[in-house]
Design an enzyme around this catalytic site. Structure first.
Site, PDB file in Angstrom:
ATOM      1  CD  GLU A 156      -2.453   2.063   0.501  1.00 39.94           C
ATOM      2  OE1 GLU A 156      -3.241   1.062  -0.180  1.00 39.94           O
ATOM      3  OE2 GLU A 156      -2.204   3.055   0.273  1.00 39.94           O
ATOM      4  CE1 TYR A 158      -0.882   7.500  -1.534  1.00 39.52           C
ATOM      5  CE2 TYR A 158      -2.767   6.775  -1.814  1.00 39.52           C
ATOM      6  CZ  TYR A 158      -2.015   8.450  -2.156  1.00 39.52           C
ATOM      7  OH  TYR A 158      -1.809   8.324  -3.552  1.00 39.52           O
ATOM      8  CB  THR A 160      -3.530   4.758   7.211  1.00 38.80           C
ATOM      9  OG1 THR A 160      -4.251   5.577   6.196  1.00 38.80           O
ATOM     10  CG2 THR A 160      -2.987   5.569   8.337  1.00 38.80           C
ATOM     11  N   GLY A 162      -6.897   1.096   4.689  1.00 35.62           N
ATOM     12  CA  GLY A 162      -8.707   1.260   4.301  1.00 35.62           C
ATOM     13  C   GLY A 162      -9.349   1.835   3.438  1.00 35.62           C
ATOM     14  CB  VAL A 164     -11.136   5.279  -1.399  1.00 29.57           C
ATOM     15  CG1 VAL A 164     -12.425   6.391  -1.891  1.00 29.57           C
ATOM     16  CG2 VAL A 164     -10.149   6.041  -2.386  1.00 29.57           C
ATOM     17  CB  CYS A 165     -14.025   2.953   1.873  1.00 30.14           C
ATOM     18  SG  CYS A 165     -15.492   2.192   3.580  1.00 30.14           S
ATOM     19  N   GLY A 317     -24.718  15.073 -10.423  1.00 33.80           N
ATOM     20  CA  GLY A 317     -25.694  14.512  -8.802  1.00 33.80           C
ATOM     21  C   GLY A 317     -26.068  13.155  -8.316  1.00 33.80           C
ATOM     22  CD  GLU A 339     -26.234  14.050 -13.522  1.00 36.60           C
ATOM     23  OE1 GLU A 339     -25.751  13.167 -12.263  1.00 36.60           O
ATOM     24  OE2 GLU A 339     -26.563  12.881 -13.872  1.00 36.60           O
ATOM     25  CG  HIS A 580     -44.789  -2.233  17.469  1.00 33.48           C
ATOM     26  ND1 HIS A 580     -45.447  -2.275  16.271  1.00 33.48           N
ATOM     27  CD2 HIS A 580     -45.707  -1.406  18.553  1.00 33.48           C
ATOM     28  CE1 HIS A 580     -46.438  -0.780  16.671  1.00 33.48           C
ATOM     29  NE2 HIS A 580     -46.451  -1.174  18.032  1.00 33.48           N
TER      30      HIS A 580
HETATM   31  P1  FAD Z   1      -9.769   1.706  -2.595  1.00 34.67           P
HETATM   32  O1  FAD Z   1     -10.761   1.732  -1.590  1.00 34.67           O
HETATM   33  O2  FAD Z   1      -9.423   2.495  -3.758  1.00 34.67           O
HETATM   34  O3  FAD Z   1      -8.636   1.307  -1.926  1.00 34.67           O
HETATM   35  C1  FAD Z   1      -7.521   1.268  -3.632  1.00 34.67           C
HETATM   36  C2  FAD Z   1      -5.721   1.387  -2.645  1.00 34.67           C
HETATM   37  O4  FAD Z   1      -4.936   0.606  -2.845  1.00 34.67           O
HETATM   38  C3  FAD Z   1      -5.495   2.961  -2.110  1.00 34.67           C
HETATM   39  O5  FAD Z   1      -5.305   2.344  -0.559  1.00 34.67           O
HETATM   40  C4  FAD Z   1      -4.560   3.016  -3.162  1.00 34.67           C
HETATM   41  O6  FAD Z   1      -3.378   3.592  -2.781  1.00 34.67           O
HETATM   42  C5  FAD Z   1      -3.818   1.425  -3.165  1.00 34.67           C
HETATM   43  N1  FAD Z   1      -2.540   1.920  -4.538  1.00 34.67           N
HETATM   44  C6  FAD Z   1      -3.401   1.531  -5.603  1.00 34.67           C
HETATM   45  N2  FAD Z   1      -2.738   1.870  -6.601  1.00 34.67           N
HETATM   46  C7  FAD Z   1      -1.202   1.299  -5.372  1.00 34.67           C
HETATM   47  C8  FAD Z   1       0.015   0.304  -6.383  1.00 34.67           C
HETATM   48  N3  FAD Z   1       0.386   0.994  -7.283  1.00 34.67           N
HETATM   49  N4  FAD Z   1       0.628   0.414  -5.252  1.00 34.67           N
HETATM   50  C9  FAD Z   1       0.160   0.913  -4.136  1.00 34.67           C
HETATM   51  N5  FAD Z   1      -0.843   1.015  -3.724  1.00 34.67           N
HETATM   52  C10 FAD Z   1      -1.824   1.312  -3.980  1.00 34.67           C
HETATM   53  N6  FAD Z   1     -18.510   2.888  -0.656  1.00 34.67           N
HETATM   54  C11 FAD Z   1     -19.694   1.823  -0.097  1.00 34.67           C
HETATM   55  O7  FAD Z   1     -19.998   0.913  -0.185  1.00 34.67           O
HETATM   56  N7  FAD Z   1     -20.203   2.757   0.806  1.00 34.67           N
HETATM   57  C12 FAD Z   1     -20.518   4.182   1.347  1.00 34.67           C
HETATM   58  O8  FAD Z   1     -20.949   4.935   2.281  1.00 34.67           O
HETATM   59  C13 FAD Z   1     -19.156   5.108   0.285  1.00 34.67           C
HETATM   60  N8  FAD Z   1     -18.827   6.503   0.767  1.00 34.67           N
HETATM   61  C14 FAD Z   1     -17.781   7.251  -0.427  1.00 34.67           C
HETATM   62  C15 FAD Z   1     -17.641   8.324  -0.322  1.00 34.67           C
HETATM   63  C16 FAD Z   1     -16.529   8.923  -0.656  1.00 34.67           C
HETATM   64  C17 FAD Z   1     -16.763  10.645  -0.245  1.00 34.67           C
HETATM   65  C18 FAD Z   1     -16.264   8.612  -1.635  1.00 34.67           C
HETATM   66  C19 FAD Z   1     -14.966   8.670  -2.374  1.00 34.67           C
HETATM   67  C20 FAD Z   1     -16.526   7.129  -2.185  1.00 34.67           C
HETATM   68  C21 FAD Z   1     -17.049   5.909  -1.240  1.00 34.67           C
HETATM   69  N9  FAD Z   1     -17.349   4.731  -1.355  1.00 34.67           N
HETATM   70  C22 FAD Z   1     -18.917   4.059  -0.516  1.00 34.67           C
HETATM   71  C23 FAD Z   1     -16.572   3.824  -2.421  1.00 34.67           C
HETATM   72  C24 FAD Z   1     -16.159   2.902  -1.356  1.00 34.67           C
HETATM   73  O9  FAD Z   1     -14.574   4.074  -1.358  1.00 34.67           O
HETATM   74  C25 FAD Z   1     -15.369   1.994  -2.721  1.00 34.67           C
HETATM   75  O10 FAD Z   1     -16.100   1.873  -3.124  1.00 34.67           O
HETATM   76  C26 FAD Z   1     -14.118   1.390  -1.619  1.00 34.67           C
HETATM   77  O11 FAD Z   1     -13.128   2.331  -1.148  1.00 34.67           O
HETATM   78  C27 FAD Z   1     -13.486   0.698  -3.068  1.00 34.67           C
HETATM   79  O12 FAD Z   1     -12.671  -0.538  -2.160  1.00 34.67           O
HETATM   80  P2  FAD Z   1     -10.537  -1.185  -2.893  1.00 34.67           P
HETATM   81  O13 FAD Z   1     -10.367  -1.394  -2.055  1.00 34.67           O
HETATM   82  O14 FAD Z   1     -11.392  -1.545  -4.029  1.00 34.67           O
HETATM   83  O15 FAD Z   1     -10.234  -0.049  -3.710  1.00 34.67           O
END
Ligand code: FAD
Length: 607
Positions: A156, A158, A160, A162, A164-165, A317, A339, A580
């Site tokens: 990874e 970054y 931490t 977790g 994007v989520c 939207g 939108e 209920h």
């Molecule tokens: P990601 O969470 O995108 O994680 C991928 C990771 O891979 C990243 O940390 C990145 O740094 C790492 N990475 C990528 N390429 C490389 C590389 N070459 N080398 C090393 N590391 C790398 N989903 C929901 O289900 N409910 C919600 O309420 C919701 N709210 C959201 C709100 C916002 C504002 C956003 C932007 C998204 C939201 N989502 C929500 C969507 C959800 O965040 C994503 O569907 C989910 O994070 C996808 O998970 P993932 O494991 O596929 O990838």
């Protein structure tokens, strides 16, 4: 069947596989008839034991010559279901079909398979499983692999886990939405005789609260990785061959900001799970300016001249834009939204969205559907935006803040997947089969990078499937449905077949609606604007979809998901005793409506 050569004889008997020792099980549905062409994994029959229903999938593809069973028969393991003429010598090698439409939309364009690069160097470490990306898909896959006893690492970039989520998505947005919902709720209390003063908002402390929530969860993940002995390699990983990834080690003080240290590490893997996720789509004509943000920027709650924005534009939207818009609106901003499509919150049925629209109309000055943003100019006194389309104002509009929430793009092209021989589509998606395997059998892909819906709960389940397959099990991503939720106020949640899908695909449905105006709990809460809708297959009577609009809709939709997965009909749901008074009761009552009598509503007209 000669499994080694993957050659089938001309006719094959399709039999009931191991069904957990159940004997003489009822056949409650037969999905095939003579003459049908079936693919591997197509459902042949559905069985019902005293505990559950289960679909029996086809183990081979071909044309059905004879069906040996009918509804009402009883059958045990080894019982012959049908005789088929095999689709050809390579039938067993045929890729399993993509998941059913409501569950997963497969990436469109088929990508050509590249030739893997030959890696001749040595590795610094070797793993059974290397997971590229530490988002919800990636860490769930890695933890599941470790729980299977496999030596596992996560790469990874970054600091931490977790993804994007946890860092800039689901969790921080909900931390802010929770505060916004409480502020709004308190205002509703005026009509009950309870009046608070105007809230005094310390934006720095609110941001601090959100950061604490993130830190608690990401810290927890780091602890769980350690407890499982999962190595975390912090850096940017790029494939250099079919069994090797080179990692450029990074330092990162903040999510989405990393600096390479100059050091590199090469890891070798037996299996790899690509979980690289997605990134914000950038619109080419939008200038760089701190007053123009994506979802990550919006979550930072930046102030300009010590003030939060008074006038905000949300471009897009969809759920992310509307959730963040809700937060800023409660904190004092007037909203515009633009939108391109004909409605907000695409995917949900319009009757659900209408309830949200009515409750939220007060937040918006202008809802511009069927309209495009065509120019954006940053001036000293604000961001000026020009629109084109049905609801476009004639003059450019001035905003203090513009949130660009126009979608997310997959990261498939950013990890040199081609060097491992993994096919990536033009748009950057990686195609997989139902076992989450890419075209290279020991390399899997999961999460946002494999397609819509881009949701954390989909990524997690796919991660588990990939990990189980790495451990040698035969796991499939077989979910019938994946729910969607907008955590707005009220929340909008939906799953499976919507009325719009039914209309588009010619699916015959019956629907049943329970209005919350008749729910004791919703009335007691002073929030009875919502409703619960169940959608049944008109022929089988089984539930195939549902939608809820109202407070806590997202917390309740899981019951409808379970009912769909279990193949329930209206009686199963209606006769399940719900507590209920709860909002969840509305699901049982909607099922009673489907059954023809709901004693919490006026009598229904006889059909
Ligand atoms: P990601 O969470 O995108 O994680 C991928 C990771 O891979 C990243 O940390 C990145 O740094 C790492 N990475 C990528 N390429 C490389 C590389 N070459 N080398 C090393 N590391 C790398 N989903 C929901 O289900 N409910 C919600 O309420 C919701 N709210 C959201 C709100 C916002 C504002 C956003 C932007 C998204 C939201 N989502 C929500 C969507 C959800 O965040 C994503 O569907 C989910 O994070 C996808 O998970 P993932 O494991 O596929 O990838």
């Amino acid at each position: 069947i000669d499994k080694a050569r993957k050659v089938y004889p001309m006719t094959i008997e399709l039999k009931v596989p191991d069904i957990g020792g159940h004997e003489n099980v009822d056949i409650i549905a037969v999905e095939i008839k003579a003459g049908d062409t079936i693919a591997i994994d197509d459902t042949l029959i559905t069985l019902e034991t005293d505990k559950a229903t289960m679909d029996v999938p086809a183990e081979a593809a071909g044309v059905v010559k004879e069906v040996k069973v009918k509804v009402g028969d009883k059958i045990s393991e080894g019982g012959v279901i049908a005789v088929i003429e095999a689709a050809g010598a390579s039938a067993a090698a045929e890729a399993p079909k993509a998941a059913a439409a409501p569950a997963q939309e497969a990436p469109k364009a088929a990508a050509p398979a590249p030739q893997a690069a030959q890696f001749a160097g040595s590795a610094d470490a070797e793993y059974d499983v290397v997971v590229l990306g530490g988002g919800p898909g990636g860490y769930s896959a890695a933890f599941a692999a470790a729980d299977e006893g496999l030596k596992t690492a996560i790469i990874e970039q970054y600091s931490t886990l977790g993804g994007v989520c946890l860092n800039v998505g689901c969790i921080p947005s909900k931390a802010l939405l929770h505060n916004a919902a409480v502020i709004d709720e308190v205002k509703h209390l005026v009509k009950n005789g309870i009046k608070f003063g105007e809230p005094e908002i310390n934006v720095d402390e609110l941001r601090g609260y959100k950061e604490k929530v993130i830190a608690k969860l990401t810290g927890g993940l780091a602890g769980m990785a350690k407890a499982r002995k999962v190595d975390i390699i912090q850096g940017n990983g790029q494939f250099v061959g079919a069994n090797h990834i080179e990692v450029s080690l990074t330092e990162s003080a903040q999510y989405e900001q990393a600096k390479e240290t100059g050091a590199k590490k090469t890891v070798a893997f037996k299996n790899c799970i690509i979980a690289v996720g997605s990134r914000v789509v950038k619109l080419p004509f939008i200038p760089e300016d701190p007053r123009i943000v994506d979802s990550t920027g919006a979550l930072e709650l930046r102030q300009n001249g010590g003030k939060l924005p008074e006038k905000m534009l949300v471009i897009g939207g969809g759920i992310i834009g509307l959730e963040m818009g809700t937060v800023y609106s409660t904190l004092g901003a007037r909203l515009d939204v633009v939108e391109m499509m004909d409605g907000l919150m695409q995917g949900a049925d319009r009757d659900l969205v209408k309830v949200w629209e009515k409750m939220n109309a007060h937040r918006f000055d202008n809802i511009m559907t069927n309209t495009k943003t065509v120019a954006v100019e940053a001036k000293a006194d604000g961001i000026y935006v020009t629109f084109e389309g049905e609801k476009a104002p004639k003059e450019p509009q001035r905003y203090d803040l513009v949130l660009v929430a126009a979608g997310r793009a997959p990261n498939g092209k950013l990890c040199s997947a081609e060097k491992a021989g993994v096919a990536v589509t033009e748009r950057g998606f990686i195609e997989v089969d139902k076992q989450m395997r890419t075209n290279v059998p020991h390399i899997y892909a999961i999460g946002d990078v494999i397609g819509q819906p881009m949701l954390a709960h989909k990524a997690v389940h796919e991660g588990h499937v990939a990990a189980e397959n790495c451990a040698g099990h035969k796991a499939y991503f077989d979910a019938r449905v994946i729910p969607g939720v907008a955590y707005t106020d009220p929340e909008v949640a939906w799953v499976g077949v919507t009325e719009e899908i039914a209309k588009r695909d010619g699916i015959k449905i019956t629907k049943a609606v329970f209005p919350w105006a008749a729910s004791g709990r919703a009335i007691a809460n002073g929030r009875d604007e919502g409703f619960t809708k169940l959608i049944f297959d008109a022929e089988t009577g089984r539930i195939i979809g549902g939608g809820i609009v109202g407070t806590h809709a997202g917390d309740m939709i899981g019951e409808i998901c379970l009912a769909i997965e279990m193949g329930c009909d209206a009686e199963d749901i209606g006769k399940t005793i719900h507590p209920h008074p709860t909002l969840g009761e509305s699901i049982g009552m909607a099922a009673e409506v489907a059954n023809g009598t709901c004693t919490d509503l006026p009598p229904q007209k006889k059909k």
